[in-house]
Design a protein around this motif. Structure first.
Motif, PDB file in Angstrom:
ATOM      1  N   ALA A 188      46.888  42.369 -37.950  1.00  0.00           N
ATOM      2  CA  ALA A 188      45.795  42.587 -37.006  1.00  0.00           C
ATOM      3  C   ALA A 188      46.301  43.294 -35.747  1.00  0.00           C
ATOM      4  CB  ALA A 188      45.142  41.255 -36.636  1.00  0.00           C
ATOM      5  N   ILE A 189      47.489  42.911 -35.294  1.00  0.00           N
ATOM      6  CA  ILE A 189      48.087  43.570 -34.129  1.00  0.00           C
ATOM      7  C   ILE A 189      48.360  45.040 -34.445  1.00  0.00           C
ATOM      8  CG2 ILE A 189      50.106  43.641 -32.609  1.00  0.00           C
ATOM      9  CD1 ILE A 189      50.288  40.582 -32.950  1.00  0.00           C
ATOM     10  N   ASP A 238      46.854  46.988 -36.648  1.00  0.00           N
ATOM     11  CA  ASP A 238      45.594  47.743 -36.722  1.00  0.00           C
ATOM     12  C   ASP A 238      45.093  48.096 -35.319  1.00  0.00           C
ATOM     13  OD1 ASP A 238      45.664  47.602 -39.460  1.00  0.00           O
ATOM     14  OD2 ASP A 238      44.253  45.925 -39.605  1.00  0.00           O
ATOM     15  N   TRP A 239      45.126  47.120 -34.429  1.00  0.00           N
ATOM     16  CA  TRP A 239      44.651  47.344 -33.061  1.00  0.00           C
ATOM     17  C   TRP A 239      45.528  48.376 -32.346  1.00  0.00           C
ATOM     18  CZ3 TRP A 239      46.752  46.699 -28.185  1.00  0.00           C
ATOM     19  CH2 TRP A 239      45.854  46.653 -27.106  1.00  0.00           C
ATOM     20  N   GLU A 267      44.793  51.890 -33.517  1.00  0.00           N
ATOM     21  CA  GLU A 267      43.524  52.391 -32.983  1.00  0.00           C
ATOM     22  C   GLU A 267      43.666  52.826 -31.527  1.00  0.00           C
ATOM     23  OE1 GLU A 267      40.846  49.196 -33.492  1.00  0.00           O
ATOM     24  OE2 GLU A 267      40.707  49.387 -35.686  1.00  0.00           O
ATOM     25  N   ARG A 268      44.439  52.080 -30.753  1.00  0.00           N
ATOM     26  CA  ARG A 268      44.568  52.383 -29.328  1.00  0.00           C
ATOM     27  C   ARG A 268      45.486  53.566 -29.057  1.00  0.00           C
ATOM     28  NH1 ARG A 268      40.986  49.937 -29.585  1.00  0.00           N
ATOM     29  NH2 ARG A 268      40.133  48.128 -28.495  1.00  0.00           N
ATOM     30  N   GLU A 290      45.329  37.859 -30.383  1.00  0.00           N
ATOM     31  CA  GLU A 290      44.651  38.731 -29.421  1.00  0.00           C
ATOM     32  C   GLU A 290      45.494  38.922 -28.167  1.00  0.00           C
ATOM     33  OE1 GLU A 290      41.954  41.375 -28.182  1.00  0.00           O
ATOM     34  OE2 GLU A 290      41.882  40.337 -30.120  1.00  0.00           O
ATOM     35  N   LYS A 334      48.568  41.363 -28.530  1.00  0.00           N
ATOM     36  CA  LYS A 334      48.311  42.802 -28.693  1.00  0.00           C
ATOM     37  C   LYS A 334      48.746  43.572 -27.457  1.00  0.00           C
ATOM     38  CE  LYS A 334      44.379  42.167 -31.849  1.00  0.00           C
ATOM     39  NZ  LYS A 334      42.901  42.253 -31.980  1.00  0.00           N
TER      40      LYS A 334
END
Length: 253
Positions: free
Chosen positions: A19-20, A22-23, A26-27, A198, A201
């Protein structure tokens, strides 16, 4: 410029590396690959001794390292069964230097950044006050991000320490951590907090930002690139909107 990031899992924690990743992709637009635990992939007969050499011996002693047989055996067991390790602080900069040498030669350039999520607590020495300070991350190549450091490094709300002192005064000893955490009002992260992924990240993004720009932490409170020293500040920066200050919002969407 960073073109690729390799992120290493910390499977004994509840940090979701995928999840980290993927984020982060994207950023930043960077290609992010996830690999298994760094200390498992890069282990050999010398690793336990090298880690033992980075142990912090006392909160107020600059000297580190204990390579007595029993300590090395402990580190060997911690490598095999990381879920049984804990209660030790390691010199984050020394550990970073040692582990960096274990990154494959072909992957050490700054356009390929390695970030290891760790199940260990890391710290840095403060020349200004002569003691060790726990840290969430030590950035650079390779970056270390301490998952337990997320809970332990930033100071908790003042009410937490007041309640701890009150319990000690009345009962002669500190209460279990879980008791204090349930009694204290205020927002702070605790062990195995469901918000761990979260919050981490932003600390991983700090590694990319530092290598790309050479900048340190953002001075704007509430930005995910800032480095709060207290838990309420961490919650504000990593878990509340807006995610970034105006300057960094433009860069990271």
């Amino acid at each position: 410029m960073v073109e690729q990031v390799t992120l290493y899992r910390a499977p004994t924690t509840n940090a979701d590396a995928d999840a980290i990743a993927d984020w982060l992709g994207e950023r930043t637009g960077v290609d992010v690959e996830v690999r298994d635990r760094f200390l498992s992939l890069r282990t050999d007969d010398d690793l336990a001794t090298e880690i033992a050499q980075t142990r912090v011996l006392s909160p107020h002693e600059r000297e580190t390292g204990n390579t007595m047989t029993g300590v090395v055996r402990y580190e060997e067991r911690a490598l095999d069964r990381p879920d049984r390790a804990g209660g030790v602080v390691y010199d984050g900069l020394a550990l970073q230097r040692g582990l960096r040498e274990r990154v494959p030669d072909a992957e050490r350039s700054l356009d390929h950044l390695h970030v290891a999520l760790l199940d260990r607590v890391i710290g840095t020495w403060g020349d200004h006050d002569g003691r060790w300070h726990k840290r969430v991350n030590v950035v650079g190549q390779l970056t270390l991000v301490s998952v337990p450091g997320l809970y332990e490094a930033p100071a908790k709300p003042e009410a937490y320490y007041e309640a701890k002192g009150k319990h000690a005064l009345l009962s002669g000893g500190a209460p279990p951590r879980e008791v204090l955490e349930s009694e204290i009002e205020g927002d702070f992260l605790v062990e195995d907090d469901p918000r761990t992924t979260e919050a981490l990240k932003g600390y991983v993004l700090q590694a990319v930002h530092h290598v790309e720009t050479g900048e340190g932490f953002c001075e704007c409170e509430g930005c995910r690139l800032s480095n709060p020293h207290r838990q309420p500040g961490v919650v504000e920066a990593q878990l509340r909107e807006p995610a970034f200050c105006d300057r960094h919002a433009e860069k990271y969407k």
